[in-house]
Structures are given as structure tokens and as C-alpha cells.
Design a protein around this motif. Structure first.
Motif, PDB file in Angstrom:
ATOM      1  N   SER A   1       0.861  -1.177   0.000  1.00 62.78           N
ATOM      2  CA  SER A   1       0.000   0.000   0.000  1.00 62.78           C
ATOM      3  C   SER A   1       0.897   1.226   0.000  1.00 62.78           C
ATOM      4  N   PRO A   2       0.394   2.403  -0.409  1.00 62.79           N
ATOM      5  CA  PRO A   2       1.250   3.589  -0.523  1.00 62.79           C
ATOM      6  C   PRO A   2       1.414   4.317   0.813  1.00 62.79           C
ATOM      7  N   ILE A   3       2.571   4.956   0.987  1.00 63.83           N
ATOM      8  CA  ILE A   3       2.858   5.718   2.200  1.00 63.83           C
ATOM      9  C   ILE A   3       3.793   6.868   1.842  1.00 63.83           C
ATOM     10  N   VAL A   4       3.626   7.992   2.552  1.00 64.07           N
ATOM     11  CA  VAL A   4       4.526   9.133   2.374  1.00 64.07           C
ATOM     12  C   VAL A   4       5.782   8.886   3.202  1.00 64.07           C
ATOM     13  N   GLN A   5       6.931   8.992   2.551  1.00 63.55           N
ATOM     14  CA  GLN A   5       8.209   8.704   3.195  1.00 63.55           C
ATOM     15  C   GLN A   5       9.060   9.969   3.257  1.00 63.55           C
ATOM     16  N   GLU A   6       9.593  10.234   4.434  1.00 64.86           N
ATOM     17  CA  GLU A   6      10.487  11.381   4.605  1.00 64.86           C
ATOM     18  C   GLU A   6      11.911  10.970   4.205  1.00 64.86           C
ATOM     19  N   ASN A   7      12.505  11.716   3.292  1.00 63.15           N
ATOM     20  CA  ASN A   7      13.855  11.418   2.828  1.00 63.15           C
ATOM     21  C   ASN A   7      14.905  12.150   3.670  1.00 63.15           C
ATOM     22  N   PRO A   8      16.158  11.644   3.695  1.00 61.82           N
ATOM     23  CA  PRO A   8      17.219  12.290   4.486  1.00 61.82           C
ATOM     24  C   PRO A   8      17.457  13.746   4.117  1.00 61.82           C
ATOM     25  N   ASP A   9      17.204  14.118   2.850  1.00 55.60           N
ATOM     26  CA  ASP A   9      17.456  15.496   2.430  1.00 55.60           C
ATOM     27  C   ASP A   9      16.286  16.433   2.729  1.00 55.60           C
ATOM     28  N   GLY A  10      15.254  15.921   3.438  1.00 52.98           N
ATOM     29  CA  GLY A  10      14.119  16.755   3.807  1.00 52.98           C
ATOM     30  C   GLY A  10      12.959  16.708   2.827  1.00 52.98           C
ATOM     31  N   THR A  11      13.162  16.090   1.667  1.00 52.29           N
ATOM     32  CA  THR A  11      12.078  15.948   0.705  1.00 52.29           C
ATOM     33  C   THR A  11      11.200  14.743   1.067  1.00 52.29           C
ATOM     34  N   GLN A  12      10.107  14.597   0.333  1.00 49.73           N
ATOM     35  CA  GLN A  12       9.184  13.498   0.561  1.00 49.73           C
ATOM     36  C   GLN A  12       9.036  12.650  -0.696  1.00 49.73           C
ATOM     37  N   SER A  13       8.755  11.384  -0.511  1.00 54.29           N
ATOM     38  CA  SER A  13       8.442  10.474  -1.616  1.00 54.29           C
ATOM     39  C   SER A  13       7.177   9.712  -1.270  1.00 54.29           C
ATOM     40  N   TYR A  14       6.421   9.327  -2.292  1.00 53.32           N
ATOM     41  CA  TYR A  14       5.210   8.518  -2.111  1.00 53.32           C
ATOM     42  C   TYR A  14       5.533   7.140  -2.671  1.00 53.32           C
ATOM     43  N   VAL A  15       5.700   6.166  -1.767  1.00 53.11           N
ATOM     44  CA  VAL A  15       6.199   4.855  -2.156  1.00 53.11           C
ATOM     45  C   VAL A  15       5.319   3.762  -1.548  1.00 53.11           C
ATOM     46  N   THR A  16       5.495   2.548  -2.066  1.00 48.15           N
ATOM     47  CA  THR A  16       4.748   1.424  -1.502  1.00 48.15           C
ATOM     48  C   THR A  16       5.540   0.785  -0.358  1.00 48.15           C
ATOM     49  N   HIS A  17       4.799   0.184   0.555  1.00 48.51           N
ATOM     50  CA  HIS A  17       5.430  -0.563   1.638  1.00 48.51           C
ATOM     51  C   HIS A  17       4.463  -1.665   2.058  1.00 48.51           C
ATOM     52  N   THR A  18       4.893  -2.557   2.899  1.00 43.79           N
ATOM     53  CA  THR A  18       4.054  -3.627   3.436  1.00 43.79           C
ATOM     54  C   THR A  18       3.947  -3.461   4.954  1.00 43.79           C
ATOM     55  N   GLY A  19       2.928  -4.086   5.521  1.00 42.68           N
ATOM     56  CA  GLY A  19       2.741  -4.023   6.964  1.00 42.68           C
ATOM     57  C   GLY A  19       1.411  -3.448   7.389  1.00 42.68           C
ATOM     58  N   ASP A  20       0.664  -2.838   6.443  1.00 46.07           N
ATOM     59  CA  ASP A  20      -0.639  -2.266   6.801  1.00 46.07           C
ATOM     60  C   ASP A  20      -1.757  -3.302   6.777  1.00 46.07           C
ATOM     61  N   PHE A  21      -1.519  -4.457   6.139  1.00 44.39           N
ATOM     62  CA  PHE A  21      -2.556  -5.472   6.002  1.00 44.39           C
ATOM     63  C   PHE A  21      -2.221  -6.720   6.813  1.00 44.39           C
ATOM     64  N   MET A  22      -3.242  -7.489   7.144  1.00 46.68           N
ATOM     65  CA  MET A  22      -3.086  -8.763   7.825  1.00 46.68           C
ATOM     66  C   MET A  22      -4.111  -9.739   7.264  1.00 46.68           C
ATOM     67  N   ASN A  23      -3.811 -11.035   7.333  1.00 51.78           N
ATOM     68  CA  ASN A  23      -4.725 -12.048   6.818  1.00 51.78           C
ATOM     69  C   ASN A  23      -6.064 -11.984   7.545  1.00 51.78           C
ATOM     70  N   GLN A  24      -7.131 -12.174   6.777  1.00 55.71           N
ATOM     71  CA  GLN A  24      -8.482 -12.076   7.330  1.00 55.71           C
ATOM     72  C   GLN A  24      -9.173 -13.429   7.335  1.00 55.71           C
ATOM     73  N   HIS A  25      -9.875 -13.719   8.434  1.00 61.42           N
ATOM     74  CA  HIS A  25     -10.625 -14.955   8.592  1.00 61.42           C
ATOM     75  C   HIS A  25     -12.092 -14.609   8.849  1.00 61.42           C
ATOM     76  N   CYS A  26     -12.991 -15.258   8.108  1.00 64.09           N
ATOM     77  CA  CYS A  26     -14.423 -15.014   8.264  1.00 64.09           C
ATOM     78  C   CYS A  26     -15.149 -16.345   8.432  1.00 64.09           C
ATOM     79  N   ILE A  27     -16.098 -16.372   9.347  1.00 61.34           N
ATOM     80  CA  ILE A  27     -16.928 -17.546   9.577  1.00 61.34           C
ATOM     81  C   ILE A  27     -18.395 -17.123   9.498  1.00 61.34           C
ATOM     82  N   ASN A  28     -19.183 -17.857   8.734  1.00 63.23           N
ATOM     83  CA  ASN A  28     -20.617 -17.599   8.604  1.00 63.23           C
ATOM     84  C   ASN A  28     -21.383 -18.888   8.821  1.00 63.23           C
ATOM     85  N   VAL A  29     -22.417 -18.824   9.635  1.00 61.81           N
ATOM     86  CA  VAL A  29     -23.270 -19.976   9.921  1.00 61.81           C
ATOM     87  C   VAL A  29     -24.718 -19.526   9.780  1.00 61.81           C
ATOM     88  N   GLY A  30     -25.562 -20.337   9.127  1.00 63.07           N
ATOM     89  CA  GLY A  30     -26.946 -19.944   8.952  1.00 63.07           C
ATOM     90  C   GLY A  30     -27.874 -21.123   8.731  1.00 63.07           C
TER      91      GLY A  30
END
Length: 438
Positions: A308-337
Motif C-alpha cells: 500500500s502507498p505511504i509518504v516517506q520522509e527522505n534524508p534530504d528533507g524531501t518526501q516520496s510517495y512509495v509502496t510498503h508492506t505491513g498495513d494489512f493482515m490475513n483475514q478470517h471469516c466464519i458464517n453460519v446460517g
């Protein structure tokens, strides 16, 4: 074949006419839709809203089941099915001593289906994938030489993703049916943070994260129908949703606002910002004497590791918009009816009223500042009310009352409670009947 081509063309036009109205509604007002793709749709329809959304092993020729396209193979040979649903919802949001309510109404889905050839059914439809909708604000105070200044930060979001699909279900031999839904998914996702100040001499700052998603979506299904004896049968359902990269760029705008006008700003872009997860589903349904159905589903969505995209602060003070991982987690769903049908051969209207109940559980698929998102618990009650020619199980109104509790992992986060009324109308017309005149 000419009649079938005309029918398909008419259905496509109907769906196209419905797209603008459906795409403009989002039915969401939760702060948790700030994260990921927003609030994910349950993809349930009128017949299973009251059964907690259970669907993978549901197989009935007089109802549409888009969650498992293999079910289209069982569509009655004389029937044309049209199913449309809407939801009326009241949400309560509580954080500490603060509490607020919000009401929404939204068109939920539109589906059609019919038998194209022996053992081959087809369905077309429009369904939501996710919704985004929220508006939050908080105030802070800054001490300046000229006095205290109040800063108001407003967080707002809007949009969501929608899917239009065409599906086929085929039964190559008696107990087995297979199917596929192939769709086009699109939508806009916008998140805005606006910082404004009580001192008019201080410029406002607007940061906006936006993306327009355009991609394909493919889901496969399988059902195996095993008759145990005269009065009992089991239906095993399996599904798989194809995960893939979304060739969509996300954009970040950082703007200075003076007197309501953009004075200056920066725009950053992040290519190939998103991915869809691989999704696996398995379900089993038991049917007894053609009167009782009990089913259970398990769904696994492989979100972990997706970017997913994230704003990253660069060492020179500028910003970049880059992808990274860690915002998502596996999802489990159970339905009974479960569904109870008093008497399919009965002569009275009440014999054909179907009664339903269900339960649903969904773990989070996003992390919020490194903490797992909220867990959802749902209970539902429903009924199917015949409205036309109930002796032949034709057109019905599906009603479902749902209570959903959204529980956060950490104290201090927003707890949500929803009361939701789902109304679906299913038309089952015998369009393909051959009349004989003597």
C-alpha cells in the motif's frame, strides 16, 4: 438464440442504467473505512442476508447465489431471475463518554440470471466491493506570541469500489458443478486531512490521498452435491478469488490554502500502489426433507504482505510517495446460517414463508498505527415472504434484520453498533416456457 441475445442486450442496458445511481452511494460512515480499501462488502444477497451470509454450499435453482458461481448451473430451465436489494442502517459510534448516531440508505446489489443451455446457467450483476465514508475532527491549541491559536484538523473520506460481473455455471456431470465470475472493478478512493486555524493570517494546509482504481476481478467456484438418502443431501462448496497487482497509481497532494484558494503545493505519485488478495472459501450445507437448510462457511483472505502507498520522509528533507508492506493482515471469516421452510406442498400462504437466522464473524484485514483493526460480530434474523404465485415458489420479498458489533482491539478506540434492515426483491418469471395451443 435470437431471443436469448435480445434478452442479454436488455439486461446489459438495465445494468448500465443502474451504474450511476449505485456508484454514487457508499452506505458507510465509519472511521475504520480510512484504512485499506475501506469497509469490505459482505457480498450477500436477499436469500442469505438473514442467514449470516452463508452461501458457498447453497444450491437452489430458484435463487441467485453470486458468492459461488457454480450455483448458476442449477438455475431452473424455464426461469428468468431478477434480484435487487437495499439496506437501511442506523449506526451508533461510541468513544469513551462520547456517542453519536448516523443513518444511511443504500442500493446494495442488482443481479439477474437464467439458463443459457442444458446444465449451463448465466448471471450478470452489479455489487459493491468496498465503501469509504467518514468525517472526523479534533481541536488543539497552540501558544503564539500574539496569543493562543486553535488548530482544527478535519479528516474526511469518500468513495469505494464497485464490481460489475458476468458469470457462468456448468454441471459437466450430475453431482458436480463449476463456475466462474469475471468482472470489472472500478472506483475512486479519497482521504483528506484539512488543518485550519482560528488566526486568519495562518494559511490552511490540505493533504489529500487519492486513487482511481480500474482493474479486473475473477472468482471461481465448485459445488459437489451428494445425496445421502431420500430425505437428506450435502452440498460442498469451494471458491477461489484471484489475487493480482492493480496497475493503478495513487496520488498525494500537499497544498497551502489561502482564502479558499490553492496558493501552492506538491503532488507525488506512487505507481502500482495496490494489490488484491488471493481469497479461499469452503462451505458445507445440509438439506433435510427439502424443508431445512443449515450451512457453514469459512473464508480466508490473504492480505498479509500486500503493498500500500505511504509518504516517506527522505534524508534530504524531501518526501516520496512509495509502496510498503505491513498495513494489512490475513483475514478470517466464519458464517453460519439456517433456513426453515414449513411446507413446500402447502396450500396456504403461511406454509411458504421461510424463516432464517445466522451468525457472522470477521477478523480485521488492516492494522491501525501498528495495532490490529476491529473485529466484527453479526447476528441476523430473516424471512422470505411470497408475493406472487407462492405455490410455485415464484417472486418473494426477502427481509433480514441484522445486528453488528464492531469491537476494537485497544481501549479508547471507537466501538460501533449497527442495526440494519435489508430488503431484497427476487422475481422469478417463466420467460422461457413454451406454450401449447390446441
Amino acid at each position: 438464440m435470437k431471443y436469448i441475445r435480445q434478452t442479454i442486450a436488455t439486461l446489459v442496458l438495465l445494468l448500465a442504467a443502474a451504474l450511476p445511481a449505485t456508484a454514487q452511494t457508499n452506505g458507510s460512515n465509519t472511521p475504520y473505512s480510512r484504512y485499506g480499501f475501506g469497509l469490505l462488502s459482505d457480498r450477500a444477497q436477499g436469500f442469505n442476508k438473514g442467514m449470516g451470509g452463508v452461501a458457498y454450499g447453497m444450491q437452489d435453482g430458484k435463487e441467485l447465489n453470486a458468492k459461488n458461481p457454480a450455483s448458476y448451473a442449477s438455475i431452473d430451465s424455464l426461469s428468468f431471475l431478477f434480484d435487487v436489494g437495499m439496506a437501511l442502517q442506523n449506526g451508533n459510534f461510541k468513544q469513551g463518554a462520547m456517542s453519536t448516531n448516523a443513518k444511511t440508505a443504500v442500493v446494495d446489489y442488482i443481479n439477474v440470471g437464467f439458463r443459457l443451455a442444458p446444465k449451463l446457467g448465466v448471471s450478470l450483476g452489479l455489487m459493491p466491493f468496498s465503501t469509504i465514508g467518514y468525517s472526523l475532527s479534533n481541536e488543539s491549541h497552540i501558544n503564539r506570541p500574539t496569543g493562543e491559536v486553535t488548530q482544527t484538523d478535519t479528516y474526511s473520506g469518500d468513495g469505494g469500489l464497485h464490481e460489475v460481473y458476468g458469470g457462468l455455471g456448468w454441471a459437466p456431470f450430475r453431482p458436480l458443478s463449476i463456475g466462474v465470475n469475471a468482472g470489472y472493478m472500478w472506483g475512486d478512493m479519497t482521504h483528506t486531512i484539512m488543518a485550519s486555524f482560528s488566526d486568519a493570517n495562518i494559511s490552511s494546509r490540505r493533504r489529500q490521498y487519492a486513487a482511481s482504481v480500474r482493474t479486473y476481478k475473477v472468482d471461481f467456484g465448485l459445488q459437489y452435491n451428494q445425496k445421502l438418502n431420500k430425505h437428506n443431501r450435502l452440498v460442498l462448496g469451494l471458491t477461489y478469488g484471484l489475487g493480482h497487482d492493480i496497475k493503478t497509481a495513487a496520488h498525494y497532494y500537499d497544498q497551502k490554502i489561502v482564502s479558499g484558494t490553492i496558493a501552492n503545493g506538491d503532488t507525488l505519485s506512487c505507481p502500482n500502489a495496490y494489490q488484491l488478495p488471493h481469497t479461499y472459501g469452503v462451505g458445507l450445507t445440509w438439506e433435510h426433507k427439502n424443508r431445512l437448510r443449515i450451512g457453514a462457511d469459512y473464508t480466508f483472505r490473504q492480505w498479509d504482505g500486500l503493498r500500500s502507498p505511504i509518504v516517506q520522509e527522505n534524508p534530504d528533507g524531501t518526501q516520496s510517495y512509495v509502496t510498503h508492506t505491513g498495513d494489512f493482515m490475513n483475514q478470517h471469516c466464519i458464517n453460519v446460517g439456517a433456513e426453515y421452510y414449513p411446507n413446500r406442498d402447502g396450500l396456504k400462504w403461511r406454509d411458504h414463508v421461510r424463516y432464517r437466522l445466522g451468525f457472522g464473524y470477521s477478523s480485521p484485514y488492516t492494522r491501525i498505527n501498528g495495532v490490529d483493526g476491529p473485529t466484527s460480530y453479526l447476528v441476523s434474523l430473516g424471512a422470505a415472504l411470497p408475493i406472487v404465485n407462492y405455490h410455485n415458489n415464484r417472486s418473494i420479498v426477502n427481509l433480514a434484520l441484522q445486528y453488528e458489533h464492531v469491537k476494537p482491539k485497544m481501549a479508547g478506540m471507537v466501538t460501533e453498533n449497527y442495526i440494519r434492515l435489508n430488503i431484497g426483491i427476487s422475481f422469478n418469471e417463466k420467460w422461457f416456457m413454451k406454450w401449447k395451443v390446441e
